[in-house]
Design a protein around this motif. Structure first.
Motif, PDB file in Angstrom:
ATOM      1  N   PRO A   6       3.847   7.914   3.130  1.00 16.23           N
ATOM      2  CA  PRO A   6       4.642   7.372   2.026  1.00 16.23           C
ATOM      3  C   PRO A   6       3.907   6.236   1.304  1.00 16.23           C
ATOM      4  O   PRO A   6       3.034   5.595   1.867  1.00 16.23           O
ATOM      5  N   LEU A   7       4.336   6.029   0.044  1.00 16.91           N
ATOM      6  CA  LEU A   7       3.735   5.008  -0.797  1.00 16.91           C
ATOM      7  C   LEU A   7       4.846   4.198  -1.444  1.00 16.91           C
ATOM      8  O   LEU A   7       5.943   4.707  -1.651  1.00 16.91           O
ATOM      9  N   ALA A   8       4.524   2.954  -1.782  1.00 16.87           N
ATOM     10  CA  ALA A   8       5.501   2.137  -2.508  1.00 16.87           C
ATOM     11  C   ALA A   8       4.772   1.327  -3.564  1.00 16.87           C
ATOM     12  O   ALA A   8       3.582   1.025  -3.417  1.00 16.87           O
ATOM     13  N   THR A   9       5.480   0.994  -4.637  1.00 21.34           N
ATOM     14  CA  THR A   9       4.897   0.161  -5.687  1.00 21.34           C
ATOM     15  C   THR A   9       5.726  -1.102  -5.834  1.00 21.34           C
ATOM     16  O   THR A   9       6.934  -1.116  -5.560  1.00 21.34           O
ATOM     17  N   PRO A  24       5.300   8.450  -9.817  1.00 20.39           N
ATOM     18  CA  PRO A  24       6.504   9.049  -9.210  1.00 20.39           C
ATOM     19  C   PRO A  24       6.754   8.492  -7.809  1.00 20.39           C
ATOM     20  O   PRO A  24       6.805   9.232  -6.832  1.00 20.39           O
ATOM     21  N   LEU A  25       6.895   7.170  -7.712  1.00 23.58           N
ATOM     22  CA  LEU A  25       6.998   6.510  -6.406  1.00 23.58           C
ATOM     23  C   LEU A  25       8.094   5.448  -6.462  1.00 23.58           C
ATOM     24  O   LEU A  25       8.426   4.949  -7.537  1.00 23.58           O
ATOM     25  N   PRO A  26       8.627   5.057  -5.296  1.00 20.96           N
ATOM     26  CA  PRO A  26       9.623   3.988  -5.287  1.00 20.96           C
ATOM     27  C   PRO A  26       9.023   2.703  -5.856  1.00 20.96           C
ATOM     28  O   PRO A  26       7.889   2.352  -5.525  1.00 20.96           O
ATOM     29  N   LEU A  27       9.785   2.036  -6.716  1.00 19.02           N
ATOM     30  CA  LEU A  27       9.335   0.774  -7.321  1.00 19.02           C
ATOM     31  C   LEU A  27      10.230  -0.349  -6.806  1.00 19.02           C
ATOM     32  O   LEU A  27      11.448  -0.277  -6.939  1.00 19.02           O
ATOM     33  N   HIS A  28       9.611  -1.381  -6.219  1.00 18.38           N
ATOM     34  CA  HIS A  28      10.379  -2.519  -5.709  1.00 18.38           C
ATOM     35  C   HIS A  28      10.210  -3.708  -6.638  1.00 18.38           C
ATOM     36  O   HIS A  28       9.087  -4.044  -7.015  1.00 18.38           O
ATOM     37  N   GLU A  58       1.854   4.079   3.850  1.00 18.59           N
ATOM     38  CA  GLU A  58       0.422   4.353   4.003  1.00 18.59           C
ATOM     39  C   GLU A  58      -0.370   3.689   2.878  1.00 18.59           C
ATOM     40  O   GLU A  58      -1.585   3.583   2.952  1.00 18.59           O
ATOM     41  N   GLY A  59       0.354   3.322   1.816  1.00 19.44           N
ATOM     42  CA  GLY A  59      -0.344   2.686   0.710  1.00 19.44           C
ATOM     43  C   GLY A  59       0.626   1.870  -0.124  1.00 19.44           C
ATOM     44  O   GLY A  59       1.802   2.234  -0.270  1.00 19.44           O
ATOM     45  N   LEU A  60       0.164   0.731  -0.666  1.00 19.41           N
ATOM     46  CA  LEU A  60       1.002  -0.118  -1.524  1.00 19.41           C
ATOM     47  C   LEU A  60       0.267  -0.348  -2.841  1.00 19.41           C
ATOM     48  O   LEU A  60      -0.939  -0.587  -2.849  1.00 19.41           O
ATOM     49  N   ILE A  61       1.012  -0.257  -3.920  1.00 16.87           N
ATOM     50  CA  ILE A  61       0.408  -0.414  -5.237  1.00 16.87           C
ATOM     51  C   ILE A  61       1.097  -1.577  -5.945  1.00 16.87           C
ATOM     52  O   ILE A  61       2.311  -1.542  -6.163  1.00 16.87           O
ATOM     53  N   PHE A  62       0.326  -2.603  -6.250  1.00 20.68           N
ATOM     54  CA  PHE A  62       0.868  -3.824  -6.851  1.00 20.68           C
ATOM     55  C   PHE A  62       0.493  -3.920  -8.322  1.00 20.68           C
ATOM     56  O   PHE A  62      -0.655  -3.662  -8.678  1.00 20.68           O
ATOM     57  N   ALA A  63       1.435  -4.346  -9.160  1.00 23.52           N
ATOM     58  CA  ALA A  63       1.076  -4.777 -10.507  1.00 23.52           C
ATOM     59  C   ALA A  63       1.219  -6.286 -10.500  1.00 23.52           C
ATOM     60  O   ALA A  63       2.283  -6.827 -10.781  1.00 23.52           O
ATOM     61  N   LEU A  64       0.154  -6.948 -10.137  1.00 22.57           N
ATOM     62  CA  LEU A  64       0.171  -8.397  -9.890  1.00 22.57           C
ATOM     63  C   LEU A  64      -1.276  -8.866  -9.999  1.00 22.57           C
ATOM     64  O   LEU A  64      -2.190  -8.061  -9.860  1.00 22.57           O
ATOM     65  N   ALA A  65      -1.456 -10.173 -10.174  1.00 21.82           N
ATOM     66  CA  ALA A  65      -2.824 -10.689 -10.191  1.00 21.82           C
ATOM     67  C   ALA A  65      -3.483 -10.455  -8.828  1.00 21.82           C
ATOM     68  O   ALA A  65      -2.818 -10.562  -7.791  1.00 21.82           O
ATOM     69  N   VAL A  66      -4.778 -10.135  -8.824  1.00 23.73           N
ATOM     70  CA  VAL A  66      -5.478  -9.857  -7.569  1.00 23.73           C
ATOM     71  C   VAL A  66      -5.336 -11.026  -6.585  1.00 23.73           C
ATOM     72  O   VAL A  66      -5.069 -10.824  -5.403  1.00 23.73           O
ATOM     73  N   GLY A  67      -5.485 -12.247  -7.125  1.00 23.12           N
ATOM     74  CA  GLY A  67      -5.400 -13.428  -6.253  1.00 23.12           C
ATOM     75  C   GLY A  67      -4.053 -13.500  -5.547  1.00 23.12           C
ATOM     76  O   GLY A  67      -3.980 -13.774  -4.344  1.00 23.12           O
ATOM     77  N   ALA A  68      -2.993 -13.211  -6.282  1.00 23.22           N
ATOM     78  CA  ALA A  68      -1.652 -13.253  -5.692  1.00 23.22           C
ATOM     79  C   ALA A  68      -1.530 -12.203  -4.589  1.00 23.22           C
ATOM     80  O   ALA A  68      -0.958 -12.465  -3.525  1.00 23.22           O
ATOM     81  N   VAL A  69      -2.086 -11.017  -4.826  1.00 17.57           N
ATOM     82  CA  VAL A  69      -1.997  -9.958  -3.816  1.00 17.57           C
ATOM     83  C   VAL A  69      -2.797 -10.355  -2.571  1.00 17.57           C
ATOM     84  O   VAL A  69      -2.336 -10.173  -1.437  1.00 17.57           O
ATOM     85  N   ALA A  85      -3.409   1.282   2.635  1.00 18.77           N
ATOM     86  CA  ALA A  85      -4.343   1.037   1.540  1.00 18.77           C
ATOM     87  C   ALA A  85      -3.640   0.151   0.514  1.00 18.77           C
ATOM     88  O   ALA A  85      -2.429   0.247   0.333  1.00 18.77           O
ATOM     89  N   VAL A  86      -4.407  -0.702  -0.147  1.00 13.40           N
ATOM     90  CA  VAL A  86      -3.814  -1.599  -1.143  1.00 13.40           C
ATOM     91  C   VAL A  86      -4.525  -1.422  -2.485  1.00 13.40           C
ATOM     92  O   VAL A  86      -5.746  -1.535  -2.566  1.00 13.40           O
ATOM     93  N   VAL A  87      -3.725  -1.121  -3.504  1.00  9.27           N
ATOM     94  CA  VAL A  87      -4.268  -0.916  -4.844  1.00  9.27           C
ATOM     95  C   VAL A  87      -3.615  -1.930  -5.776  1.00  9.27           C
ATOM     96  O   VAL A  87      -2.408  -2.156  -5.697  1.00  9.27           O
ATOM     97  N   VAL A  88      -4.424  -2.554  -6.625  1.00 11.31           N
ATOM     98  CA  VAL A  88      -3.884  -3.523  -7.582  1.00 11.31           C
ATOM     99  C   VAL A  88      -4.119  -2.998  -9.003  1.00 11.31           C
ATOM    100  O   VAL A  88      -5.230  -2.594  -9.341  1.00 11.31           O
ATOM    101  N   VAL A  89      -3.050  -2.992  -9.798  1.00 12.05           N
ATOM    102  CA  VAL A  89      -3.154  -2.559 -11.185  1.00 12.05           C
ATOM    103  C   VAL A  89      -2.915  -3.782 -12.072  1.00 12.05           C
ATOM    104  O   VAL A  89      -2.002  -4.569 -11.810  1.00 12.05           O
ATOM    105  N   ASP A  90      -3.747  -3.970 -13.092  1.00 13.97           N
ATOM    106  CA  ASP A  90      -3.567  -5.137 -13.971  1.00 13.97           C
ATOM    107  C   ASP A  90      -2.368  -4.909 -14.892  1.00 13.97           C
ATOM    108  O   ASP A  90      -1.903  -3.773 -15.055  1.00 13.97           O
TER     109      ASP A  90
END
Ligand code: SAH
Length: 601
Positions: A6-9, A24-28, A58-69, A85-90
């Protein structure tokens, strides 16, 4: 399809929520963004909520500043094997950065998937990516091999230092070895040089040799365990005896492909539980089947009792047979504990059992330039384990290749062999992309693959088939000259290899008469020059000599050439097999360098 789940954003700002919305993933989101459509609101602070997401995904996707993550995840990082796995999107959605890999290269693939979904650029910094070599810790996944014991970090580190890793493959499909990037730092011989690490691909268990070099193990599923037991034998007893037999013969439990026994045992609770615990298929055979199999240790007493002189040995051999039975690796072993008793035998197969169902992705690669490829097709090409297609198209797609993909180019005349090969590899459990230029279903490979599957009695499910449409040569050519296809149009191939000449002439006549805008594919080859002349004659009977005609050569490729001419002048220009011809209808007119076919508004 994301590469893992599973993945979460997570987003903490409206821009962030908007950037992640297409996934197409849960957004928190925090309570302040409760109005975000279909988002899940977490209570309190993100740092308090994050640990539960960290454990569950299994993976988290953040829309946040890299430093904050980095600050948020720092206290949660434990190790590569269990961390998600951790992915950061600007916040502009331009970049997707793989911040932390998770295990088995999942981070890189997840990042690429996210980037493709969002139309962003993936930023990957792992050694496998920058050096362009096959990631050894994901090597066996396509084949259903299981990753065994070993020092995977040590092996990666050796590669990153530029050292050679020796590969000793004792089983499983060696096809991957033929498709390594040229600079692959692997050696397949023990040539005296001390390697920086050693990778075993074997059904044998990790017999980690002492020494200072890191070693690691992949286990292809090559072992089929036959079993007989007393009624009521418990799962614990069966598991312990199987472990004992594997240990005694130096075999890896991870190399087990399945369990097998006699029909009488189909409802044996202990065996069913053991199979479930080990996540192995369990099959049973009728005594008549087992009886016919020659075995080293038949027993007359067993024959009297159940109608076959062998259960364990014969069932092991029978279950290995579809994968090419090679030999009985372990002859019958008997275990007893109080009233419980069982026998085990283990057969070795030639080919590994792969639990993946396999897929055929029929991909249209568009006219040429990579920016004319759909996002879905690009994603399928990235994820596919095999590419099959005509050499020229594969070359055009080369920048999308990832190390480790199997790429098989075929000459233009071997379409049927190409399809059969694709089906064969999909049946081995691989995701196979069959690539045609333009659209795969327009004078492409899609139809032939489906015909071939039908002929083989395909059940419509396995391998799964998915078609990824592409921009056709006809559309690409039209786009270059404005709007020539605004009214009814048709396409006719002038190749008489597969279509009788008479039929082509008939269709040309009909199209000309019915005033269709007409695209001519395969218009002229070195040896086939007459049909384009016949075509001109036919069209001139129904359309004016000054009817606009476009010769579009190598559209969206190097050497692109667009020539606007007329029906009368058509043959005064060079035409070849890289050209598609568009003939306007009675109303098509030329304006500047463009063609307009009025719709009649
Ligand atoms: N599946 C492809 C057609 C393949 S048939 C599609 O959907 O477009 C091969 C023919 O397509 C060639 O002979 C040529 O007529 C045409 N063609 C393919 N790519 C082209 C391109 N980039 N420019 C011009 N014509 C092209």
């Amino acid at each position: 399809m994301p590469p893992t789940h599973p993945l979460a954003t997570l987003a903490v700002s409206p821009q962030g929520a908007q950037v992640l919305a297409p996934l197409p993933l849960p957004l928190h989101v925090p309570p302040s963004l409760a109005a975000t459509p279909s988002a899940q609101v977490y209570p309190g602070a993100l740092k308090d909520f994050l640990p539960s997401l960290w454990r569950e995904n299994e993976g988290l996707i953040f829309a946040l500043a890299v430093g904050a993550v980095v600050r948020l995840i720092a206290p949660l990082l434990q190790n590569k094997a269990t961390d998600p796995a951790v992915v950061v999107v600007d916040l502009a959605g331009k970049w997707a950065l793989c911040l932390s890999g998770g295990h088995q290269g999942q981070g890189d693939r997840l990042t690429e998937w996210v980037a493709e979904q969002l139309g962003a650029e993936a930023i990957l910094s792992g050694a496998g990516q920058t050096l362009g070599y096959v990631p050894l810790d994901t090597l066996g996944e396509p084949w259903g091999w299981r990753r065994g014991a070993g020092d995977w970090t040590g092996i990666s580190a050796a590669l990153a230092r530029g050292e050679v890793v020796q590969v000793i493959q004792e089983g499983g499909d060696p096809l991957w070895q033929k498709h390594l990037p040229p600079e692959q730092p692997l050696s397949f011989e023990s040539d005296g040089q001390k390697p920086g690490g050693r990778l075993w691909i074997t059904p044998r268990s990790a017999a980690l040799e002492p020494g200072d070099r890191p070693q690691a193990y992949w286990h292809p599923r090559l072992l089929w365990a036959g079993v007989g037991c007393t009624r009521g034998a418990g799962a614990d007893f069966l598991a312990e005896s199987l472990e004992a037999v594997l240990a005694q013969f130096g075999l890896a439990q991870a190399a087990l492909a399945g369990l097998a026994s006699l029909d009488l045992k189909a409802d044996e609770a202990g065996l069913l539980e053991l199979a479930a615990r080990l996540a192995l298929p369990f099959q049973t055979f009728a005594p008549e089947v087992l009886k016919a199999i020659p075995v080293p240790n038949p027993s007359e007493a067993v024959n009297q009792e159940v109608g076959t002189p062998s259960v364990a040995e014969a069932a092991a051999i029978a279950s290995a047979a579809p994968y090419g039975y090679r030999k009985l690796r372990v002859a019958k072993q008997i275990y007893k504990a109080g009233a419980e008793a069982c026998t085990w035998a283990i057969a070795l197969a030639e080919r590994e059992f792969n639990p993946h169902p396999g897929a055929l992705w029929l991909v249209g690669s568009g006219p040429g330039a990579l920016d004319q490829l759909t996002v879905a097709a690009r994603s399928a090409l990235k994820q596919a384990q095999v590419w099959i297609g005509y050499g020229l198209y594969l070359d055009l797609l080369a920048p999308l290749r990832r190390p480790g993909q199997i790429v098989e180019a075929y000459p233009i005349t071997q379409e049927r062999q190409r399809c059969q090969r694709a089906i064969e590899l999909a049946q081995r459990g691989l995701n196979v992309a069959v690539i045609s230029s333009g659209d795969c279903g327009v004078y492409g490979m899609a139809g032939l693959v489906l015909e071939e599957l039908q002929q083989q009695g395909w059940d419509g499910k396995t391998p799964a088939v998915e078609v990824f449409p592409g921009i056709t040569a006809l559309q690409a050519a039209a786009a270059k000259v404005g709007a020539p296809l605004m009214h009814d149009f048709c396409s006719i191939s002038l190749s008489d290899l597969l279509t009788p000449r008479e039929k082509i002439l008939l269709r040309l006549e009909a199209a000309a008469q019915a005033d269709f805008v007409t695209a001519l594919y395969n218009p002229q080859s070195q040896t086939r020059v007459q049909l384009i002349r016949d075509c001109q004659t036919i069209f001139l009977r129904w359309r004016a000599p000054e009817t606009p005609v476009v010769l579009a050569r190598s559209v969206y490729r190097d050497g692109e050439q667009i020539t606007c001419t007329t029906l009368a002048q058509l043959l005064t220009h060079p035409i070849d097999m890289l050209t598609v011809v568009l003939i306007g209808n009675g109303a098509t007119r030329r304006y500047q360098d463009l063609l307009i076919t009025p719709r009649g508004y």
